[in-house]
Write a protein that holds these residues in place. Structure first.
Motif, PDB file in Angstrom:
ATOM      1  N   THR A 150     -17.220 -57.993 -14.785  1.00 40.80           N
ATOM      2  CA  THR A 150     -17.532 -57.215 -15.980  1.00 40.80           C
ATOM      3  C   THR A 150     -18.634 -56.226 -15.634  1.00 40.80           C
ATOM      4  N   ALA A 151     -18.432 -54.962 -16.038  1.00 41.02           N
ATOM      5  CA  ALA A 151     -19.441 -53.929 -15.824  1.00 41.02           C
ATOM      6  C   ALA A 151     -19.484 -53.024 -17.044  1.00 41.02           C
ATOM      7  N   ALA A 152     -20.648 -52.454 -17.285  1.00 44.97           N
ATOM      8  CA  ALA A 152     -20.834 -51.547 -18.415  1.00 44.97           C
ATOM      9  C   ALA A 152     -20.998 -50.125 -17.907  1.00 44.97           C
ATOM     10  N   GLU A 153     -20.569 -49.190 -18.733  1.00 47.98           N
ATOM     11  CA  GLU A 153     -20.757 -47.773 -18.440  1.00 47.98           C
ATOM     12  C   GLU A 153     -20.134 -47.355 -17.115  1.00 47.98           C
ATOM     13  N   VAL A 154     -18.968 -47.907 -16.783  1.00 41.74           N
ATOM     14  CA  VAL A 154     -18.231 -47.502 -15.582  1.00 41.74           C
ATOM     15  C   VAL A 154     -16.804 -47.163 -15.992  1.00 41.74           C
ATOM     16  N   THR A 155     -16.128 -46.426 -15.151  1.00 41.43           N
ATOM     17  CA  THR A 155     -14.723 -46.151 -15.428  1.00 41.43           C
ATOM     18  C   THR A 155     -13.894 -47.333 -14.935  1.00 41.43           C
ATOM     19  N   LEU A 156     -12.723 -47.474 -15.509  1.00 40.62           N
ATOM     20  CA  LEU A 156     -11.826 -48.532 -15.071  1.00 40.62           C
ATOM     21  C   LEU A 156     -11.477 -48.349 -13.599  1.00 40.62           C
ATOM     22  N   GLY A 157     -11.259 -47.126 -13.184  1.00 39.63           N
ATOM     23  CA  GLY A 157     -10.914 -46.854 -11.791  1.00 39.63           C
ATOM     24  C   GLY A 157     -11.996 -47.316 -10.825  1.00 39.63           C
ATOM     25  N   ALA A 158     -13.245 -47.004 -11.140  1.00 38.72           N
ATOM     26  CA  ALA A 158     -14.353 -47.426 -10.272  1.00 38.72           C
ATOM     27  C   ALA A 158     -14.455 -48.942 -10.229  1.00 38.72           C
ATOM     28  N   LEU A 159     -14.307 -49.577 -11.370  1.00 38.93           N
ATOM     29  CA  LEU A 159     -14.375 -51.038 -11.413  1.00 38.93           C
ATOM     30  C   LEU A 159     -13.246 -51.657 -10.594  1.00 38.93           C
ATOM     31  N   LEU A 160     -12.055 -51.101 -10.699  1.00 38.04           N
ATOM     32  CA  LEU A 160     -10.923 -51.635  -9.947  1.00 38.04           C
ATOM     33  C   LEU A 160     -11.103 -51.477  -8.443  1.00 38.04           C
ATOM     34  N   VAL A 161     -11.623 -50.343  -8.007  1.00 35.14           N
ATOM     35  CA  VAL A 161     -11.857 -50.135  -6.578  1.00 35.14           C
ATOM     36  C   VAL A 161     -12.803 -51.199  -6.044  1.00 35.14           C
ATOM     37  N   GLU A 199      15.705 -60.714  -9.004  1.00 31.12           N
ATOM     38  CA  GLU A 199      15.072 -61.976  -8.622  1.00 31.12           C
ATOM     39  C   GLU A 199      14.103 -61.837  -7.468  1.00 31.12           C
ATOM     40  N   GLU A 200      14.371 -60.910  -6.554  1.00 36.07           N
ATOM     41  CA  GLU A 200      13.500 -60.787  -5.399  1.00 36.07           C
ATOM     42  C   GLU A 200      12.219 -60.004  -5.698  1.00 36.07           C
ATOM     43  N   ALA A 201      12.124 -59.383  -6.851  1.00 33.79           N
ATOM     44  CA  ALA A 201      10.932 -58.609  -7.192  1.00 33.79           C
ATOM     45  C   ALA A 201       9.763 -59.538  -7.483  1.00 33.79           C
ATOM     46  N   ASP A 202       8.571 -59.101  -7.067  1.00 35.25           N
ATOM     47  CA  ASP A 202       7.362 -59.868  -7.339  1.00 35.25           C
ATOM     48  C   ASP A 202       6.947 -59.604  -8.781  1.00 35.25           C
ATOM     49  N   THR A 203       6.994 -60.624  -9.613  1.00 33.33           N
ATOM     50  CA  THR A 203       6.648 -60.455 -11.019  1.00 33.33           C
ATOM     51  C   THR A 203       5.324 -61.122 -11.366  1.00 33.33           C
ATOM     52  N   SER A 204       4.539 -61.510 -10.355  1.00 32.20           N
ATOM     53  CA  SER A 204       3.262 -62.162 -10.624  1.00 32.20           C
ATOM     54  C   SER A 204       2.264 -61.158 -11.193  1.00 32.20           C
ATOM     55  N   LEU A 205       1.372 -61.646 -12.002  1.00 34.31           N
ATOM     56  CA  LEU A 205       0.381 -60.806 -12.656  1.00 34.31           C
ATOM     57  C   LEU A 205      -0.537 -60.172 -11.621  1.00 34.31           C
ATOM     58  N   ALA A 206      -0.723 -58.863 -11.710  1.00 36.33           N
ATOM     59  CA  ALA A 206      -1.546 -58.138 -10.751  1.00 36.33           C
ATOM     60  C   ALA A 206      -2.953 -57.908 -11.264  1.00 36.33           C
ATOM     61  N   LEU A 207      -3.117 -57.818 -12.583  1.00 37.50           N
ATOM     62  CA  LEU A 207      -4.415 -57.419 -13.127  1.00 37.50           C
ATOM     63  C   LEU A 207      -4.443 -57.687 -14.620  1.00 37.50           C
ATOM     64  N   LEU A 208      -5.574 -58.144 -15.088  1.00 42.65           N
ATOM     65  CA  LEU A 208      -5.817 -58.296 -16.518  1.00 42.65           C
ATOM     66  C   LEU A 208      -7.051 -57.472 -16.832  1.00 42.65           C
ATOM     67  N   THR A 209      -6.973 -56.614 -17.842  1.00 39.88           N
ATOM     68  CA  THR A 209      -8.087 -55.749 -18.208  1.00 39.88           C
ATOM     69  C   THR A 209      -8.478 -56.015 -19.658  1.00 39.88           C
ATOM     70  N   LEU A 210      -9.772 -56.163 -19.888  1.00 41.16           N
ATOM     71  CA  LEU A 210     -10.309 -56.339 -21.233  1.00 41.16           C
ATOM     72  C   LEU A 210     -11.385 -55.278 -21.451  1.00 41.16           C
ATOM     73  N   VAL A 211     -11.334 -54.584 -22.567  1.00 41.65           N
ATOM     74  CA  VAL A 211     -12.341 -53.580 -22.885  1.00 41.65           C
ATOM     75  C   VAL A 211     -13.061 -54.054 -24.135  1.00 41.65           C
ATOM     76  N   HIS A 212     -14.387 -54.066 -24.056  1.00 46.83           N
ATOM     77  CA  HIS A 212     -15.182 -54.526 -25.191  1.00 46.83           C
ATOM     78  C   HIS A 212     -16.455 -53.700 -25.243  1.00 46.83           C
ATOM     79  N   GLY A 213     -16.523 -52.820 -26.253  1.00 44.93           N
ATOM     80  CA  GLY A 213     -17.658 -51.908 -26.343  1.00 44.93           C
ATOM     81  C   GLY A 213     -17.692 -51.003 -25.125  1.00 44.93           C
ATOM     82  N   SER A 214     -18.856 -50.901 -24.498  1.00 49.42           N
ATOM     83  CA  SER A 214     -18.984 -50.062 -23.309  1.00 49.42           C
ATOM     84  C   SER A 214     -18.720 -50.838 -22.027  1.00 49.42           C
ATOM     85  N   SER A 215     -18.302 -52.087 -22.155  1.00 51.95           N
ATOM     86  CA  SER A 215     -18.040 -52.927 -20.984  1.00 51.95           C
ATOM     87  C   SER A 215     -16.541 -53.082 -20.742  1.00 51.95           C
TER      88      SER A 215
END
Length: 120
Positions: free
Chosen positions: A93-104, A58-74
């Protein structure tokens, strides 16, 4: 973020209940639709992940941290901007980037938004 993230296509900050506060890269009709949709998507993702994971303490934080959608190169990420009085959502939304770079870049933006709104 526009200068720091090559390939940025759109960005938006909206309330958790789907009202646009500011945006980049959307026309007026699209931003209304996307802000409402981001609220619905995060609510749906929260409900799905809450019901599909095993019993969590019960004490754990269960709230959503991130939602990721991939569509084509975006890639689109939706992150909460957690605040004491309410949560906001950041949609990027960004195109031609890695998920890691976008998240940072998106996480830096959430910190900047939180700081700006707190008056620091």
């Amino acid at each position: 973020m526009e200068e720091a993230l090559p390939g940025l296509e759109s960005a938006m900050v909206c309330t958790a209940d789907g009202f646009n506060l500011c945006s980049l890269g959307f026309d007026a009709a699209t931003v209304r639709r996307v802000s409402a949709m981001s609220s619905s998507l995060t609510s749906l993702a929260s409900a799905v992940t809450a019901t599909s994971r095993p019993v969590v303490a019960e004490e754990a934080d269960t709230s959503l941290a991130l939602l990721t959608l991939v569509h084509g190169s975006s890639i689109t990420v939706v992150l909460p901007v957690r605040r004491e009085q309410d949560d906001l959502l950041l949609w990027v939304t960004a195109a031609e980037v890695t998920l890691g770079a976008l998240l940072v870049h998106a996480e830096k933006a959430t910190d900047s938004i939180r700081e700006a709104l707190s008056g620091r």
